[in-house]
Design a protein around this motif. Structure first.
Motif, PDB file in Angstrom:
ATOM      1  N   ILE A 199      16.512   5.318   7.787  1.00 41.08           N
ATOM      2  CA  ILE A 199      17.095   5.229   9.135  1.00 41.08           C
ATOM      3  C   ILE A 199      17.826   3.855   9.190  1.00 41.08           C
ATOM      4  N   VAL A 200      17.591   2.873   8.548  1.00 40.24           N
ATOM      5  CA  VAL A 200      18.516   1.867   8.546  1.00 40.24           C
ATOM      6  C   VAL A 200      19.900   2.102   8.023  1.00 40.24           C
ATOM      7  N   ARG A 223      10.292   3.444   2.968  1.00 37.53           N
ATOM      8  CA  ARG A 223      11.458   4.452   2.525  1.00 37.53           C
ATOM      9  C   ARG A 223      11.929   5.133   3.689  1.00 37.53           C
ATOM     10  N   ILE A 224      11.000   5.430   4.565  1.00 39.43           N
ATOM     11  CA  ILE A 224      11.411   6.040   5.863  1.00 39.43           C
ATOM     12  C   ILE A 224      12.292   5.136   6.756  1.00 39.43           C
ATOM     13  N   THR A 278       0.915  -1.079   0.100  1.00 40.47           N
ATOM     14  CA  THR A 278      -0.140  -0.019   0.030  1.00 40.47           C
ATOM     15  C   THR A 278       0.879   1.313   0.032  1.00 40.47           C
ATOM     16  N   LEU A 279       0.292   2.221  -0.239  1.00 42.90           N
ATOM     17  CA  LEU A 279       0.970   3.676  -0.408  1.00 42.90           C
ATOM     18  C   LEU A 279       1.725   3.884   1.077  1.00 42.90           C
ATOM     19  N   GLU A 280       0.757   3.446   1.969  1.00 42.89           N
ATOM     20  CA  GLU A 280       1.398   4.009   3.558  1.00 42.89           C
ATOM     21  C   GLU A 280       2.566   3.020   3.803  1.00 42.89           C
ATOM     22  N   VAL A 281       2.223   1.980   3.520  1.00 42.03           N
ATOM     23  CA  VAL A 281       3.416   0.776   3.659  1.00 42.03           C
ATOM     24  C   VAL A 281       4.845   1.006   2.891  1.00 42.03           C
ATOM     25  N   GLU A 282       4.678   1.814   1.531  1.00 39.34           N
ATOM     26  CA  GLU A 282       5.713   1.932   0.784  1.00 39.34           C
ATOM     27  C   GLU A 282       6.253   3.348   1.472  1.00 39.34           C
ATOM     28  N   LYS A 283       5.568   4.147   2.051  1.00 41.04           N
ATOM     29  CA  LYS A 283       6.032   5.264   2.734  1.00 41.04           C
ATOM     30  C   LYS A 283       6.975   4.828   3.942  1.00 41.04           C
TER      31      LYS A 283
END
Length: 235
Positions: free
Chosen positions: A179-180, A174-175, A166-171
């Motif tokens: 961080i990783v 990316r974040i 989903t778009l939220e999961v893809e966001k």
């Protein structure tokens, strides 16, 4: 050895200066940007502050910074494992609990410094901060924090991958990927420097060779600190 020590110290000094400048920019951005008020963003800004402190109080900066990396990982894990409860968190109380844990670990490192303190103990004509067994206890405890952080990040990444597309999961991906990347540089730098510093007590080195060794060991943690800003900016 002295020539090599001068070269390593020059690299160390340049990276230290860049670390202060870049992390100050990151901290200033966090303070000024109203969109960076989430617990994760505040912890990232705090980590930048601790990285600046590291240049002036290395042992305290490393202790607080490494534990903050773990705190960021725990924060991301909670936001994905229990998103509904995470959104309803009392942010001030939540952050106080995070900072309390960071403070306790930093206090433990301060305890090692004062409890094992021996007057006039020096390494290569430089005052030694950790005396006797304090070096080993400092390295072991920091390694435990770093290893725990590693597993928290791995577990968090597996949770993100299991969320679907989903778009939220893809966001989130990316974040978290950003961080990783930062964490890899941070933990790798700290782990390499801490390992080298801890093992130097077991090596039979002359004063000049030990000075060269310490200057070389200091490069890695400062490289990880300096690179952090560039990773955030580029991603």
């Amino acid at each position: 050895y002295l020539l090599a020590a001068k070269c390593f110290f020059t690299i160390f000094a340049i990276l230290s200066a860049l670390g202060v400048i870049f992390n100050s920019i990151l901290l200033f951005t966090t303070i000024r940007s109203k969109s960076l008020r989430s617990p994760c963003a505040i912890l990232i800004g705090s980590c930048a502050l601790f990285d600046v402190i590291h240049q002036f109080l290395p042992e305290m900066g490393v202790a607080a910074g490494s534990f903050t990396v773990l705190s960021i990982g725990i924060d991301r894990f909670l936001s994905i494992a229990m998103p509904n409860r995470y959104r309803r968190l009392n942010v001030p109380v939540y952050l106080i609990s995070q900072y309390l844990a960071i403070s306790l670990f930093s206090a433990y490192n301060a305890f090692l410094i004062f409890y094992f303190y021996r007057d006039h103990e020096v390494i290569c004509n430089m005052p030694s901060v950790f005396h006797d067994n304090a070096v080993s206890w400092w390295a072991y405890s920091s390694s435990v924090v770093n290893v725990f952080a590693f597993f928290v990040y791995i577990l968090t990444w597996r949770l993100i991958r299991a969320q679907g597309e989903t778009l939220e999961v893809e966001k989130m991906r990316r974040i978290f990927r950003t961080i990783v990347l930062v964490t890899i540089f941070d933990l790798s730098g700290w782990a390499i420097t801490q390992t080298l510093v801890a093992t130097q007590n077991f090596l039979s080195l002359s004063d000049d060779a030990r000075l060269c060794y310490i200057c070389f060991a200091s490069i890695f943690v400062n490289l990880g600190i300096a690179v952090k800003f560039l990773v955030y900016y580029c991603t």
